[in-house]
Write a protein that holds these residues in place. Structure first.
Motif, PDB file in Angstrom:
ATOM      1  N   MET A  10      -8.042 -38.126 -65.185  1.00  0.00           N
ATOM      2  CA  MET A  10      -7.153 -38.381 -64.059  1.00  0.00           C
ATOM      3  C   MET A  10      -7.742 -37.770 -62.790  1.00  0.00           C
ATOM      4  O   MET A  10      -8.085 -36.602 -62.767  1.00  0.00           O
ATOM      5  CB  MET A  10      -5.773 -37.794 -64.348  1.00  0.00           C
ATOM      6  CG  MET A  10      -4.721 -38.272 -63.383  1.00  0.00           C
ATOM      7  SD  MET A  10      -3.082 -37.726 -63.907  1.00  0.00           S
ATOM      8  CE  MET A  10      -2.830 -38.744 -65.362  1.00  0.00           C
ATOM      9  N   THR A  24       9.187 -36.124 -64.502  1.00  0.00           N
ATOM     10  CA  THR A  24       7.972 -36.449 -65.248  1.00  0.00           C
ATOM     11  C   THR A  24       8.375 -36.425 -66.722  1.00  0.00           C
ATOM     12  O   THR A  24       8.975 -35.453 -67.180  1.00  0.00           O
ATOM     13  CB  THR A  24       6.898 -35.383 -64.971  1.00  0.00           C
ATOM     14  OG1 THR A  24       6.669 -35.364 -63.559  1.00  0.00           O
ATOM     15  CG2 THR A  24       5.611 -35.685 -65.712  1.00  0.00           C
ATOM     16  N   GLU A  77      -7.390 -36.105 -59.611  1.00  0.00           N
ATOM     17  CA  GLU A  77      -6.287 -35.337 -59.020  1.00  0.00           C
ATOM     18  C   GLU A  77      -6.120 -35.567 -57.516  1.00  0.00           C
ATOM     19  O   GLU A  77      -5.129 -35.147 -56.940  1.00  0.00           O
ATOM     20  CB  GLU A  77      -6.448 -33.846 -59.334  1.00  0.00           C
ATOM     21  CG  GLU A  77      -6.356 -33.603 -60.837  1.00  0.00           C
ATOM     22  CD  GLU A  77      -6.004 -32.171 -61.196  1.00  0.00           C
ATOM     23  OE1 GLU A  77      -5.157 -31.572 -60.512  1.00  0.00           O
ATOM     24  OE2 GLU A  77      -6.584 -31.665 -62.173  1.00  0.00           O
ATOM     25  N   HIS A 110      -3.781 -38.834 -58.051  1.00  0.00           N
ATOM     26  CA  HIS A 110      -2.591 -38.739 -58.900  1.00  0.00           C
ATOM     27  C   HIS A 110      -2.117 -37.296 -58.914  1.00  0.00           C
ATOM     28  O   HIS A 110      -2.914 -36.390 -59.156  1.00  0.00           O
ATOM     29  CB  HIS A 110      -2.912 -39.168 -60.331  1.00  0.00           C
ATOM     30  CG  HIS A 110      -3.540 -40.523 -60.435  1.00  0.00           C
ATOM     31  ND1 HIS A 110      -2.807 -41.680 -60.523  1.00  0.00           N
ATOM     32  CD2 HIS A 110      -4.845 -40.900 -60.444  1.00  0.00           C
ATOM     33  CE1 HIS A 110      -3.626 -42.710 -60.589  1.00  0.00           C
ATOM     34  NE2 HIS A 110      -4.878 -42.266 -60.544  1.00  0.00           N
ATOM     35  N   GLU A 111      -0.836 -37.112 -58.681  1.00  0.00           N
ATOM     36  CA  GLU A 111      -0.311 -35.748 -58.721  1.00  0.00           C
ATOM     37  C   GLU A 111      -0.078 -35.343 -60.175  1.00  0.00           C
ATOM     38  O   GLU A 111       0.658 -36.005 -60.908  1.00  0.00           O
ATOM     39  CB  GLU A 111       0.999 -35.666 -57.929  1.00  0.00           C
ATOM     40  CG  GLU A 111       1.433 -34.236 -57.727  1.00  0.00           C
ATOM     41  CD  GLU A 111       2.740 -34.117 -56.947  1.00  0.00           C
ATOM     42  OE1 GLU A 111       3.273 -32.999 -56.890  1.00  0.00           O
ATOM     43  OE2 GLU A 111       3.216 -35.128 -56.406  1.00  0.00           O
ATOM     44  N   VAL A 112      -0.726 -34.272 -60.560  1.00  0.00           N
ATOM     45  CA  VAL A 112      -0.620 -33.822 -61.946  1.00  0.00           C
ATOM     46  C   VAL A 112       0.528 -32.817 -62.057  1.00  0.00           C
ATOM     47  O   VAL A 112       0.554 -31.811 -61.359  1.00  0.00           O
ATOM     48  CB  VAL A 112      -1.948 -33.193 -62.414  1.00  0.00           C
ATOM     49  CG1 VAL A 112      -1.794 -32.567 -63.788  1.00  0.00           C
ATOM     50  CG2 VAL A 112      -3.053 -34.254 -62.432  1.00  0.00           C
ATOM     51  N   GLU A 137       0.741 -37.185 -65.306  1.00  0.00           N
ATOM     52  CA  GLU A 137       1.029 -37.515 -63.915  1.00  0.00           C
ATOM     53  C   GLU A 137       2.515 -37.378 -63.606  1.00  0.00           C
ATOM     54  O   GLU A 137       3.378 -37.744 -64.393  1.00  0.00           O
ATOM     55  CB  GLU A 137       0.565 -38.946 -63.590  1.00  0.00           C
ATOM     56  CG  GLU A 137       0.778 -39.261 -62.106  1.00  0.00           C
ATOM     57  CD  GLU A 137       0.113 -40.533 -61.615  1.00  0.00           C
ATOM     58  OE1 GLU A 137      -0.538 -41.231 -62.403  1.00  0.00           O
ATOM     59  OE2 GLU A 137       0.262 -40.806 -60.403  1.00  0.00           O
TER      60      GLU A 137
END
Ligand SMILES: Nc1ncnc2c1ncn2[C@@H]1O[C@H](COP(=O)(O)OP(=O)(O)O)[C@@H](O)[C@H]1O
Ligand SMILES: [Mg+2]
Length: 275
Positions: A21, A222, A23, A26-28, A54
């Motif tokens: 992913m 999430t 970063e 995409h907000e982890v 995510e």
């Protein structure tokens, strides 16, 4: 960084493939690294499960029974502390929440869990939702009323119970109880919701209501869900991790897992060829 794609030549398939992913894009919300879970001191039940989840997406954990899905999920909010040794890092908002100095009780306000079997308290619907809130010091009736309504709405249960809030939760159907438990989790306003086969004990209609609920909740939460129902994973999740014998064998966008998996074992599993 493993760029597994680049290692694939001449139809040779990788043995594992984990989506990397980015970063920046995409907000982890949560990530694991070097996680290893041992039961009974030395029985390694889980390893090779470095994943990034995510924010505001649904990630499904799939795989055969005994492949380590629950072990992984339960480690994420330290539910395994008393039964297993969990090594490695679980990063949440820059903190390793697997470290010994973490206040687990506090952490679970941010990372809530819903189990396979609905487990409402033997209390009224209203009290099920307000119980933990009161313990956390919220006493104002208007505020509690507001949270009860909002969480029941979020869990798609409000219309069915709004006139019966004082009724015992145990008088609800299994599907309603599970949505109540989701409402109870949501009332704490967590960031992350962990669900371990939340619909597997339910009939198809209740199960599809849970799916609708989760799809709505992802605007604000999430979600990481264990499911043994591959259609369910395909329908609701953005990402899917396939577990096999205590390792994540493949992790990717759900549509890729179900249309073009990269690992032979995943192909076998999603096609139903596993024994
Ligand atoms: N509390 C426990 N004590 C000992 N072994 C366990 C415990 N929970 C799970 N295991 C073992 O860990 C492995 C993974 O189990 P689990 O995570 O429950 O798989 P799944 O959720 O994919 O069915 C299995 O071999 C299981 O027997
Ligand atoms: Mg399980």
């Amino acid at each position: 960084m493993t760029e597994t794609n680049e290692l694939v030549f001449n139809d040779e398939m990788p043995e594992r493939y984990l989506y990397e992913m980015d970063e920046d894009k995409h907000e982890v919300a949560l990530s694991t690294s070097d996680l290893a879970v041992y039961y009974g001191g030395d029985k390694l039940a889980l390893s090779d499960a470095d994943l990034k989840f995510e924010r505001f997406k649904i990630t499904s954990l799939i795989g055969a029974s005994g492949s380590g899905k629950s072990t992984f999920l339960r480690s994420l909010n330290r539910m395994n502390d008393s039964v297993a040794r969990v090594d490695g890092k679980i990063m949440y908002r820059g903190l390793n929440i697997n470290s010994s100095d973490i206040d687990v009780y506090e952490m679970r306000k941010h990372i809530g869990m819903v189990f396979q079997r609905p487990n409402p308290f033997a209390k009224s619907i209203y009290d099920n939702i307000t119980f933990a809130l009161k313990q956390h010091g919220i006493r104002n009736k208007a505020e509690l009323d507001e949270i009860v309504e909002t969480s029941l709405r979020q869990a798609a249960l409000w219309d069915e119970v709004k006139d019966d809030l004082n009724k015992s939760a145990l008088a609800l159907s299994g599907g309603q109880q599970q949505r109540l438990v989701i409402a109870r989790a949501v009332a704490m306003k967590p960031d992350i919701l962990l669900l371990d086969e939340p619909a597997s004990a339910l009939d198809p209609i209740s199960s599809s209501k849970i799916e609708d609920t989760l799809l709505k909740l992802k605007d604000e939460y999430t979600i990481i869900i264990v499911t043994h129902n591959m259609q369910q994973a395909a329908r609701i999740s953005d990402y899917t991790a396939f577990f096999h014998m205590g390792k994540v064998i493949e992790y990717d966008l759900t549509r890729k897992i179900f249309t073009r998996p990269k690992v032979q074992r995943t192909i076998d599993y999603v096609n139903g060829n596993f024994g």
